[in-house]
Design an enzyme around this catalytic site. Sequence first.
Site, mmCIF file in Angstrom:
data_model
loop_
_atom_site.group_PDB
_atom_site.id
_atom_site.type_symbol
_atom_site.label_atom_id
_atom_site.label_comp_id
_atom_site.label_asym_id
_atom_site.label_seq_id
_atom_site.Cartn_x
_atom_site.Cartn_y
_atom_site.Cartn_z
ATOM 1 N N ALA A 100 59.852 65.053 74.168
ATOM 2 C CA ALA A 100 59.009 64.032 73.290
ATOM 3 C C ALA A 100 59.077 62.740 73.848
ATOM 4 O O ALA A 100 59.914 62.256 75.438
ATOM 5 C CB ALA A 100 59.678 64.289 72.087
ATOM 6 N N TYR A 128 60.180 70.956 68.635
ATOM 7 C CA TYR A 128 61.073 70.186 67.383
ATOM 8 C C TYR A 128 60.259 68.864 67.204
ATOM 9 O O TYR A 128 59.617 67.916 67.788
ATOM 10 C CB TYR A 128 62.199 69.357 68.604
ATOM 11 C CG TYR A 128 63.508 70.152 68.783
ATOM 12 C CD1 TYR A 128 63.748 71.242 67.879
ATOM 13 C CD2 TYR A 128 62.702 71.451 69.909
ATOM 14 C CE1 TYR A 128 64.815 72.286 68.317
ATOM 15 C CE2 TYR A 128 63.484 72.558 70.316
ATOM 16 C CZ TYR A 128 65.064 72.731 69.121
ATOM 17 O OH TYR A 128 65.251 74.022 70.248
ATOM 18 N N TYR A 160 56.331 56.401 66.389
ATOM 19 C CA TYR A 160 56.549 57.427 66.808
ATOM 20 C C TYR A 160 56.484 58.325 65.316
ATOM 21 O O TYR A 160 55.963 59.151 65.520
ATOM 22 C CB TYR A 160 58.498 57.053 66.879
ATOM 23 C CG TYR A 160 59.386 58.895 67.221
ATOM 24 C CD1 TYR A 160 59.443 59.095 68.444
ATOM 25 C CD2 TYR A 160 60.128 58.476 66.228
ATOM 26 C CE1 TYR A 160 59.958 60.573 68.643
ATOM 27 C CE2 TYR A 160 60.892 60.118 66.774
ATOM 28 C CZ TYR A 160 60.956 60.622 67.608
ATOM 29 O OH TYR A 160 61.757 61.768 67.414
ATOM 30 N N GLY A 217 66.473 66.733 78.501
ATOM 31 C CA GLY A 217 66.751 65.720 77.924
ATOM 32 C C GLY A 217 67.593 66.819 76.795
ATOM 33 O O GLY A 217 68.392 67.529 77.075
ATOM 34 N N GLN A 218 68.170 65.761 75.904
ATOM 35 C CA GLN A 218 69.630 66.740 75.446
ATOM 36 C C GLN A 218 69.612 67.724 74.681
ATOM 37 O O GLN A 218 70.298 69.119 75.137
ATOM 38 C CB GLN A 218 69.411 65.762 74.296
ATOM 39 C CG GLN A 218 69.917 64.286 74.014
ATOM 40 C CD GLN A 218 70.234 63.503 72.717
ATOM 41 O OE1 GLN A 218 71.789 63.545 73.054
ATOM 42 N NE2 GLN A 218 69.626 63.314 72.240
ATOM 43 N N TRP A 261 69.218 62.570 63.550
ATOM 44 C CA TRP A 261 70.105 62.031 64.352
ATOM 45 C C TRP A 261 70.839 63.670 65.683
ATOM 46 O O TRP A 261 72.083 63.270 65.516
ATOM 47 C CB TRP A 261 70.932 61.990 63.663
ATOM 48 C CG TRP A 261 70.434 60.490 62.417
ATOM 49 C CD1 TRP A 261 69.103 60.502 62.102
ATOM 50 C CD2 TRP A 261 71.651 60.049 61.234
ATOM 51 N NE1 TRP A 261 69.403 59.002 61.148
ATOM 52 C CE2 TRP A 261 70.644 58.918 60.590
ATOM 53 C CE3 TRP A 261 72.427 59.632 60.843
ATOM 54 C CZ2 TRP A 261 70.873 58.096 59.566
ATOM 55 C CZ3 TRP A 261 72.975 58.957 60.621
ATOM 56 C CH2 TRP A 261 72.029 57.935 59.679
HETATM 57 N N1 LIG Z 1 67.161 62.571 69.557
HETATM 58 C C1 LIG Z 1 66.807 62.252 68.255
HETATM 59 O O1 LIG Z 1 68.202 61.644 67.082
HETATM 60 C C2 LIG Z 1 65.924 63.204 67.666
HETATM 61 C C3 LIG Z 1 66.191 63.300 66.451
HETATM 62 C C4 LIG Z 1 64.665 63.532 65.652
HETATM 63 C C5 LIG Z 1 63.385 63.829 66.114
HETATM 64 N N2 LIG Z 1 64.609 64.626 67.316
HETATM 65 C C6 LIG Z 1 63.222 65.707 68.272
HETATM 66 O O2 LIG Z 1 64.142 66.018 68.803
HETATM 67 C C7 LIG Z 1 63.150 67.042 70.235
HETATM 68 C C8 LIG Z 1 64.503 66.376 71.549
HETATM 69 O O3 LIG Z 1 64.975 65.273 71.547
HETATM 70 P P1 LIG Z 1 66.395 64.721 72.319
HETATM 71 O O4 LIG Z 1 66.979 63.948 72.270
HETATM 72 O O5 LIG Z 1 66.439 66.180 73.527
HETATM 73 O O6 LIG Z 1 64.627 64.115 73.437
HETATM 74 P P2 LIG Z 1 65.401 63.433 74.651
HETATM 75 O O7 LIG Z 1 66.872 63.011 75.473
HETATM 76 O O8 LIG Z 1 64.912 61.975 75.302
HETATM 77 O O9 LIG Z 1 64.355 64.463 75.793
HETATM 78 C C9 LIG Z 1 62.834 63.901 75.940
HETATM 79 C C10 LIG Z 1 62.652 65.187 76.816
HETATM 80 O O10 LIG Z 1 61.139 65.275 76.862
HETATM 81 C C11 LIG Z 1 61.143 64.523 78.122
HETATM 82 N N3 LIG Z 1 59.432 64.031 78.602
HETATM 83 C C12 LIG Z 1 59.017 62.633 77.801
HETATM 84 N N4 LIG Z 1 57.624 61.944 78.455
HETATM 85 C C13 LIG Z 1 58.098 63.056 79.409
HETATM 86 C C14 LIG Z 1 56.234 63.284 79.768
HETATM 87 N N5 LIG Z 1 55.531 62.543 80.122
HETATM 88 N N6 LIG Z 1 55.910 64.526 80.405
HETATM 89 C C15 LIG Z 1 57.001 65.232 80.989
HETATM 90 N N7 LIG Z 1 58.396 65.052 80.042
HETATM 91 C C16 LIG Z 1 58.379 64.075 79.166
HETATM 92 C C17 LIG Z 1 61.392 63.454 78.461
HETATM 93 O O11 LIG Z 1 61.911 63.747 80.417
HETATM 94 P P3 LIG Z 1 63.046 62.624 81.040
HETATM 95 O O12 LIG Z 1 64.163 62.975 81.386
HETATM 96 O O13 LIG Z 1 61.845 62.542 82.493
HETATM 97 O O14 LIG Z 1 62.291 61.322 80.506
HETATM 98 C C18 LIG Z 1 63.245 63.943 78.094
HETATM 99 O O15 LIG Z 1 63.509 64.550 79.459
HETATM 100 C C19 LIG Z 1 62.134 65.739 70.674
HETATM 101 O O16 LIG Z 1 61.226 66.683 69.541
HETATM 102 C C20 LIG Z 1 62.078 64.638 69.431
HETATM 103 O O17 LIG Z 1 61.039 63.929 68.889
HETATM 104 C C21 LIG Z 1 64.632 63.917 68.341
#
Ligand SMILES: NC(=O)c1ccc[n+]([C@@H]2O[C@H](COP(=O)([O-])OP(=O)(O)OC[C@H]3O[C@@H](n4cnc5c(N)ncnc54)[C@H](OP(=O)(O)O)[C@@H]3O)[C@@H](O)[C@H]2O)c1
Length: 325
Positions: free
Chosen positions: A72, A112, A141, A22-23, A176
């Site tokens: 997540a 997170y 979510y 993930g990011q 974000w």
């Molecule tokens: N993105 C935002 O704007 C945002 C905002 C507020 C908070 N957050 C929080 O920040 C954190 C990280 O966000 P991010 O943007 O880095 O998320 P992201 O890029 O969507 O990465 C999430 C990762 O979780 C993995 N995942 C999802 N389902 C899974 C499963 N069943 N088993 C194993 N791995 C799984 C995904 O795997 P795959 O690569 O295989 O799909 C992906 O690599 C999360 O807790 C999110 O709630 C994000």
Amino acid sequence: MPYSSVELLDNREPILVFGRDGQIGKALQIYLKNVQAPVIFLGRSDCDLLSADSIQEVLNRYQPKIVINAAAYTAVDQAESQADLAFAVNARAPEIMAHYVARQSQGVFIHYSSDYVFSDTKLDAYLETDMPGPMDQLCVYGQSKLAGEEAIAKAFDLSEPSNSEMSRYYILRTSWVYGDGYNFIKTMLRLAAERQELKVVMDQWGVPTSASWLAELAVQLVASQAESGIYHCVPDGETSWHALAVYAIELASAASHSLALKPENILPIPSGDYVTAAKRPHNSRLHHVKLKRALAEMAGTSVYPKWQEHVKSYVQECVQSSSNN
Ligand SMILES: NC(=O)c1ccc[n+]([C@@H]2O[C@H](COP(=O)([O-])OP(=O)(O)OC[C@H]3O[C@@H](n4cnc5c(N)ncnc54)[C@H](OP(=O)(O)O)[C@@H]3O)[C@@H](O)[C@H]2O)c1
């Protein structure tokens, strides 16, 4: 920083990171590269978080002292029709991890969470002490992320007093996020290459936050003696999606990116004109005074980033890498 917090992680027990791809997971891979302690990064193929047995198995196998959960279920709109999956990944999986770390001696759990645990109950930025929810006003979510937070706090509360004094947890609530992956800024840059006009929501407010900075904060908190709990992790300032889009396209244009879209042709629209499956809050602003204080105590500095500084570097990197391709 007067010291390298990475150094403070040297010679410690194994670190287990979920969400490798993930990011934030990718940012952690870069940030933890020079740590001497063994770091194990797990992607979905190594451990599917839908399987409680699989999570327990990797925890037992690697016996980490430090667990960082950057994984997540983040498909906000899809979650509306996949609540069971969202809750399994965002609530049950971190609960299992938290129970494991809470039982360790001097363990640390980093997790997170999201601004979407709030639902416009306030006009100002939210403090950690503000009541999230109410549940029935949150998108699925947001509900699942809130359930995850509550499960973590409960797991640490329930653990043996002798151990719970020693193990710590940090819930890094953020908003974000942008990094190496799909995000709003990248979408704007891509659309700006193709379109001459774009409509962007102007009545949702939040703070853009860099995945790299969030990775750095995780390491700093692990190395700190800051008290367990929720920390609002966003840079200084606030903006709307529309203003962020304009700012990103202005920066990209200044870096001589060949764009079809001019910043003045990004038109502000109310969120009512952009219908999505999940209802998003208008006010996503998080107040970060607690984090600021903790960082100042850790590093003895009051320097704190503004969101514009990080977005500027990020857009420049994106433009640079697209001109190299
Ligand atoms: N993105 C935002 O704007 C945002 C905002 C507020 C908070 N957050 C929080 O920040 C954190 C990280 O966000 P991010 O943007 O880095 O998320 P992201 O890029 O969507 O990465 C999430 C990762 O979780 C993995 N995942 C999802 N389902 C899974 C499963 N069943 N088993 C194993 N791995 C799984 C995904 O795997 P795959 O690569 O295989 O799909 C992906 O690599 C999360 O807790 C999110 O709630 C994000």
